[in-house]
Design a protein around this motif. Structure first.
Motif, PDB file in Angstrom:
ATOM      1  N   ASP A  24       0.824  -1.212   0.000  1.00 55.65           N
ATOM      2  CA  ASP A  24       0.000   0.000   0.000  1.00 55.65           C
ATOM      3  C   ASP A  24       0.863   1.270   0.000  1.00 55.65           C
ATOM      4  OD1 ASP A  24      -1.797   2.103   0.665  1.00 55.65           O
ATOM      5  OD2 ASP A  24      -3.136   0.646   1.600  1.00 55.65           O
ATOM      6  N   ALA A  25       0.549   2.202  -0.893  1.00 57.07           N
ATOM      7  CA  ALA A  25       1.329   3.431  -1.003  1.00 57.07           C
ATOM      8  C   ALA A  25       1.192   4.316   0.230  1.00 57.07           C
ATOM      9  CB  ALA A  25       0.933   4.205  -2.260  1.00 57.07           C
ATOM     10  N   ALA A  26       0.282   3.968   1.120  1.00 51.90           N
ATOM     11  CA  ALA A  26       0.184   4.712   2.376  1.00 51.90           C
ATOM     12  C   ALA A  26       1.491   4.605   3.164  1.00 51.90           C
ATOM     13  CB  ALA A  26      -0.981   4.182   3.217  1.00 51.90           C
ATOM     14  N   LEU A  27       2.348   3.650   2.792  1.00 49.25           N
ATOM     15  CA  LEU A  27       3.653   3.519   3.450  1.00 49.25           C
ATOM     16  C   LEU A  27       4.526   4.754   3.217  1.00 49.25           C
ATOM     17  CD1 LEU A  27       4.389  -0.235   2.710  1.00 49.25           C
ATOM     18  CD2 LEU A  27       4.017   0.785   4.969  1.00 49.25           C
ATOM     19  N   LEU A  28       4.153   5.593   2.242  1.00 46.49           N
ATOM     20  CA  LEU A  28       4.896   6.844   2.043  1.00 46.49           C
ATOM     21  C   LEU A  28       4.669   7.817   3.203  1.00 46.49           C
ATOM     22  CD1 LEU A  28       4.196   7.608  -1.743  1.00 46.49           C
ATOM     23  CD2 LEU A  28       6.387   6.949  -0.746  1.00 46.49           C
ATOM     24  N   ASN A  29       3.552   7.611   3.903  1.00 41.04           N
ATOM     25  CA  ASN A  29       3.194   8.541   4.979  1.00 41.04           C
ATOM     26  C   ASN A  29       3.685   8.033   6.325  1.00 41.04           C
ATOM     27  OD1 ASN A  29       1.789   9.677   2.817  1.00 41.04           O
ATOM     28  ND2 ASN A  29      -0.121   8.670   3.402  1.00 41.04           N
ATOM     29  N   ARG A  30       4.984   8.085   6.517  1.00 42.79           N
ATOM     30  CA  ARG A  30       5.592   7.571   7.731  1.00 42.79           C
ATOM     31  C   ARG A  30       5.250   8.478   8.906  1.00 42.79           C
ATOM     32  NH1 ARG A  30      10.005   4.203   8.446  1.00 42.79           N
ATOM     33  NH2 ARG A  30      11.211   4.633  10.306  1.00 42.79           N
ATOM     34  N   PRO A  31       4.817   7.901  10.044  1.00 41.36           N
ATOM     35  CA  PRO A  31       4.462   8.764  11.176  1.00 41.36           C
ATOM     36  C   PRO A  31       5.700   9.458  11.757  1.00 41.36           C
ATOM     37  CG  PRO A  31       3.797   6.467  11.576  1.00 41.36           C
ATOM     38  CD  PRO A  31       4.627   6.473  10.339  1.00 41.36           C
ATOM     39  N   ASP A  32       5.442  10.495  12.514  1.00 41.12           N
ATOM     40  CA  ASP A  32       6.509  11.228  13.188  1.00 41.12           C
ATOM     41  C   ASP A  32       6.892  10.484  14.469  1.00 41.12           C
ATOM     42  OD1 ASP A  32       8.096  12.924  14.608  1.00 41.12           O
ATOM     43  OD2 ASP A  32       6.673  14.603  14.658  1.00 41.12           O
ATOM     44  N   GLY A  33       8.123  10.001  14.512  1.00 39.18           N
ATOM     45  CA  GLY A  33       8.566   9.199  15.651  1.00 39.18           C
ATOM     46  C   GLY A  33       8.657   9.971  16.940  1.00 39.18           C
ATOM     47  N   MET A  34       8.645  11.293  16.865  1.00 37.22           N
ATOM     48  CA  MET A  34       8.772  12.127  18.064  1.00 37.22           C
ATOM     49  C   MET A  34       7.400  12.583  18.579  1.00 37.22           C
ATOM     50  SD  MET A  34      11.830  12.329  18.901  1.00 37.22           S
ATOM     51  CE  MET A  34      12.817  11.081  18.129  1.00 37.22           C
ATOM     52  N   ALA A  35       6.369  12.327  17.780  1.00 31.68           N
ATOM     53  CA  ALA A  35       5.046  12.859  18.139  1.00 31.68           C
ATOM     54  C   ALA A  35       4.444  12.074  19.305  1.00 31.68           C
ATOM     55  CB  ALA A  35       4.112  12.796  16.939  1.00 31.68           C
ATOM     56  N   GLU A  36       3.484  12.662  19.932  1.00 28.14           N
ATOM     57  CA  GLU A  36       2.682  12.004  20.965  1.00 28.14           C
ATOM     58  C   GLU A  36       2.024  10.762  20.350  1.00 28.14           C
ATOM     59  OE1 GLU A  36       0.709  13.114  24.884  1.00 28.14           O
ATOM     60  OE2 GLU A  36       2.457  13.896  23.856  1.00 28.14           O
ATOM     61  N   GLY A  37       2.038   9.653  21.052  1.00 25.96           N
ATOM     62  CA  GLY A  37       1.371   8.454  20.533  1.00 25.96           C
ATOM     63  C   GLY A  37       2.094   7.799  19.374  1.00 25.96           C
ATOM     64  N   ALA A  38       3.425   8.043  19.263  1.00 33.34           N
ATOM     65  CA  ALA A  38       4.168   7.520  18.113  1.00 33.34           C
ATOM     66  C   ALA A  38       4.173   5.991  18.091  1.00 33.34           C
ATOM     67  CB  ALA A  38       5.599   8.048  18.133  1.00 33.34           C
ATOM     68  N   GLU A  39       4.196   5.353  19.257  1.00 32.65           N
ATOM     69  CA  GLU A  39       4.283   3.900  19.315  1.00 32.65           C
ATOM     70  C   GLU A  39       3.047   3.275  18.654  1.00 32.65           C
ATOM     71  OE1 GLU A  39       5.265   2.403  23.226  1.00 32.65           O
ATOM     72  OE2 GLU A  39       4.649   0.395  22.608  1.00 32.65           O
ATOM     73  N   ALA A  40       1.879   3.776  19.038  1.00 35.92           N
ATOM     74  CA  ALA A  40       0.641   3.255  18.452  1.00 35.92           C
ATOM     75  C   ALA A  40       0.576   3.581  16.962  1.00 35.92           C
ATOM     76  CB  ALA A  40      -0.572   3.824  19.181  1.00 35.92           C
ATOM     77  N   ALA A  41       1.033   4.788  16.608  1.00 36.93           N
ATOM     78  CA  ALA A  41       0.990   5.192  15.200  1.00 36.93           C
ATOM     79  C   ALA A  41       1.888   4.278  14.362  1.00 36.93           C
ATOM     80  CB  ALA A  41       1.410   6.647  15.058  1.00 36.93           C
ATOM     81  N   PHE A  42       3.044   3.905  14.918  1.00 32.70           N
ATOM     82  CA  PHE A  42       3.944   3.026  14.171  1.00 32.70           C
ATOM     83  C   PHE A  42       3.401   1.598  14.081  1.00 32.70           C
ATOM     84  CE2 PHE A  42       7.324   6.166  13.947  1.00 32.70           C
ATOM     85  CZ  PHE A  42       7.869   5.836  12.709  1.00 32.70           C
TER      86      PHE A  42
END
Ligand SMILES: Cc1cc2nc3c(=O)[nH]c(=O)nc-3n(C[C@H](O)[C@H](O)[C@H](O)COP(=O)(O)OP(=O)(O)OC[C@H]3O[C@@H](n4cnc5c(N)ncnc54)[C@H](O)[C@@H]3O)c2cc1C
Lengths: 416, 94
Positions: free
Chosen positions: B21-39
Motif C-alpha cells: 500500500d502506497a500509504a507507506l509513504l506517509n511515515r508517522p513522526d517518531g517524536m510525536a505524541e502516541g508515536a508507538e501506536a501510530a507506528f
C-alpha cells in the motif's frame, strides 16, 4: 444416514436408490445463538465442534456462495505439522492428531492419506536449520526424521541429485504428514454439523454487522437481518472486507495463490516433496494427476486468478527439481484468494466488538489447520477463552511485538 | 501485467518488486505524541481494499525508481503510474 462398507455393498445391490442429500437446505431463522460467517473448511469445522464437542445449539453457518466454493475446494490438500516456533507447532500437531481420527470421528471418507512430506535441503546451513526444526517438532510430540542424500535417493530416485547449483544434500521427512480430499473434508464437516441441527445457509452473503453499544446483536445479509448472540467470522481471503464492515483494519493483505494439476499418470511420486532452493512442491493425486504449486503472485489481489510469470516460475522450479516433469502435460491451473498476514501466522481471537470473533490470516497453509482451527474457534466461541494450542494467535500480538514469524522476513506479507 | 512507467513507457511487471500500500509513504513522526501506536498501525495494519488500490512498486531490474501504481485488485487492471517521489513531494499518498 450412516456410511459403512456394508452400506456401500447394499446400495450397490439395490441400484444406489437409498443415498440421501448430505445436508438440508433450510431457510434462515430470525435469530441464532451462534452465527458463523463463511462456509469454508474452517467455518464448517467450527460449527461442527460447537455442536458436537461443546454441546451448543441454535447455530447457523452463513455462506455467500455454495459450501466449499472458496479455498477449501482450491487448495493442494497438503496436511503436515512441521513448524518450528512454539506458537505454531503444538497447534499444528493438535491438528495432525485430529486428522488421524477424523474419518472415524465424522463418519465420512475424507481420503486422509499419510503418505509423508519430504522437505529437501540443498546447503549445509539448510540442513542445520532442518535439524533444529525436526527437534522442535519432536518436542511438540510430532514425528520428524532427518534423511541423508542416499536415503532421499532411495525414496525418490527421479530427483535431480546432480543439479550443479542446488545439489540435494538430504531432507526432513515427516511420515505422518500427507494429503486429504479437500472437498471431502468440507462435506464431512457440513454433514456432521447438519446432523446435529446446525443450519447451513448458502447464497447468503453477510453485508453488515449490527452493533449496539459495542456489542454485536446480529448480521445484515442478502437474505435479511439475522439476530445473533455471538458471531464468528471465518471468511479466509475476504477477512479485511468483512471486518471493515465492523470498522476494523487488519494486519492482512489479500493475495492470489495458483495451483496446478497435470494429466493422470501412473504412480510415480511417493508422497509430498518440496524443493528447498526455489518454491515448488508436488504430490500425486489418487487419480494420477501431479498436483503442484509454488509462490503466490505477490501483489494484492481479489481476482481469484493469477498471471503467467508465476506459472513459468513454478514450471522452472519443477524442471530444476525433477526434470521428468517436463514430459507431463499441464491440465488445469486455478487460483484462490488468501489472507496473507503480517507475520505469516493466523489469528483466532475475540475483537474489540463484544461477541464478535475472528478466525483469519491463514495464508497458504490453512487447509492442514482445518480441524484444529475449527476446534479452537469453537472453544473460544463457547467458553470465551482461547484453546491452549491457539493462545498465541492473538490479534494484538503485532502491536505488542509478539509476532510469530516462521520465516523471519518481517511485516511483508508477500514474502511469507 | 504491464506497468506504464512515467519515464520508460510500458514495462513488464516482472522487472519490478512489490512492496504494498502506497500509504507507506506517509511515515508517522517518531517524536510525536502516541508515536508507538501510530507506528504499530503504520507497520502492520492495511486497508486491503477490493477495487482501486494505490501501491508501491520498485523498478529493481530497470531504473531503480519507486513508483506509485494505481491498480484494480479485482481485475488486475492497471490504471496509472507515477514516480513515488512526485507523489511524496505533492504531500503523500492519501
Ligand atoms: C491454490 C491454493 C493452494 C493451497 N494449498 C494448501 C495446502 O496444500 N495445504 C494447506 O494447508 N493449505 C493450503 N492452502 C490454504 C487453504 O486452502 C486456506 O488457508 C483455507 O482453506 C482457508 O480456510 P477456509 O477453508 O475456511 O476458506 P474458504 O473455503 O475460502 O472459506 C471462506 C468462505 O467465506 C465465504 N465468504 C466470504 N465473504 C463472505 C460474506 N461476506 N458472507 C458470507 N460468506 C462469505 C467465502 O465464499 C468462502 O466460502 C491453499 C490455498 C490456495 C488458494
Amino acid at each position: 444416514m450412516h456410511f459403512s462398507g456394508l452400506r456401500v455393498i447394499r446400495e450397490a445391490l439395490t441400484g444406489h436408490k437409498g443415498w440421501k442429500p448430505l445436508w438440508r437446505n433450510p431457510e434462515p431463522q430470525p435469530a441464532y445463538d451462534y452465527i458463523i460467517v463463511g462456509g469454508g473448511g474452517h467455518g464448517l469445522a467450527t460449527a461442527y465442534y460447537l455442536a458436537k464437542t461443546f454441546g451448543r445449539a441454535r447455530i447457523a453457518v452463513l455462506e455467500k456462495s455454495w459450501l466449499g466454493s472458496g479455498n477449501i475446494g482450491r487448495n493442494t490438500t497438503i496436511i503436515r505439522s512441521n513448524y518450528l516456533l512454539p506458537g505454531n507447532e503444538p497447534f499444528y500437531e493438535f491438528s495432525m492428531k485430529l486428522w488421524e481420527g477424523l474419518e472415524q470421528e465424522f463418519n465420512f471418507n475424507a481420503m486422509v492419506s499419510q503418505r509423508g512430506i519430504l522437505n529437501l535441503c540443498h546447503t549445509d546451513a539448510q540442513r542445520d536449520a532442518f535439524r533444529r526444526r525436526g527437534n522442535a517438532m519432536l518436542l511438540a510430540g510430532a514425528d520428524a526424521e532427518l534423511l541423508d542424500r542416499e536415503q532421499v535417493r532411495a525414496m525418490a530416485p527421479f530427483l535431480n541429485f546432480d543439479n550443479a547449483r542446488f545439489p540435494i544434500k538430504g531432507g526432513l521427512l515427516q511420515r505422518r504428514a500427507g494429503t486429504a480430499r479437500h472437498d471431502g473434508v468440507a462435506w464431512g464437516y457440513a454433514r456432521g454439523a447438519d446432523m446435529r441441527g446446525v443450519d447451513l445457509i448458502q447464497n447468503c452473503e453477510v453485508t453488515g454487522f449490527r452493533i449496539d453499544g459495542g456489542r454485536i446483536s446480529g448480521v445484515e445479509t442478502t437474505r435479511g437481518h439475522i439476530a445473533a448472540g455471538k458471531v464468528g467470522v471465518a471468511v479466509a481471503g475476504s477477512s479485511s472486507r468483512v471486518m471493515a464492515m465492523a470498522g476494523m483494519r487488519l494486519p492482512i493483505e489479500s493475495h492470489v495463490l495458483q495451483a496446478f494439476v497435470s494429466e493422470g499418470l501412473k504412480p510415480t511420486i511417493p508422497g509430498v516433496i518440496t524443493f528447498g532452493a526455489g518454491h515448488f512442491y508436488v504430490s500425486q493425486s489418487d487419480k494420477g494427476g501431479l498436483v503442484f504449486g509454488g509462490d503466490i503472485d505477490g501483489y494484492n489481489s481479489y481476482a481469484q486468478r493469477g498471471n503467467l510469470p508465476v506459472i513459468e516460475d513454478v514450471a522452472e522450479g519443477g524442471m530444476a527439481l525433477m526434470p521428468m516433469i517436463g514430459r507431463a502435460r499441464l491440465l488445469r491451473v486455478w487460483g484462490g484468494i488468501m489472507d496473507m498476514s503480517m507475520d505469516g501466522s493466523p489469528i483466532i481471537d475475540r475483537t474489540p466488538v463484544e461477541g464478535l470473533y475472528l478466525n483469519a490470516g491463514w495464508c497458504y497453509g490453512g487447509f492442514k489447520a482445518t480441524p484444529a482451527s475449527g476446534y479452537a474457534f469453537a472453544h473460544l466461541l463457547a467458553t470465551g477463552r482461547p484453546h491452549e494450542t491457539a493462545s498465541a494467535y492473538r490479534l494484538d500480538r503485532f502491536a505488542r511485538g509478539h509476532v510469530i514469524d516462521e520465516k523471519g522476513v518481517g511485516a511483508q506479507p508477500n514474502l511469507h | 501485467m504491464l506497468i506504464p512507467h512515467p519515464l520508460l513507457g510500458l514495462r513488464d511487471a516482472q522487472e519490478f518488486t512489490y512492496l504494498g500500500d502506497a500509504a507507506l509513504l506517509n511515515r508517522p513522526d517518531g517524536m510525536a505524541e502516541g508515536a508507538e501506536a501510530a507506528f504499530a498501525e503504520y507497520v502492520y495494519l492495511r486497508d486491503n481494499p477490493a477495487g482501486v488500490h494505490r501501491e508501491l512498486w520498485f523498478h529493481e531490474q530497470g531504473d531503480r525508481s519507486w513508483l506509485v501504481v494505481t491498480r484494480d485488485t479485482t481485475t488486475h487492471e492497471i490504471l496509472g503510474a507515477e514516480l513515488a517521489r512526485d507523489v511524496k513531494l505533492k504531500g503523500g499518498a492519501a
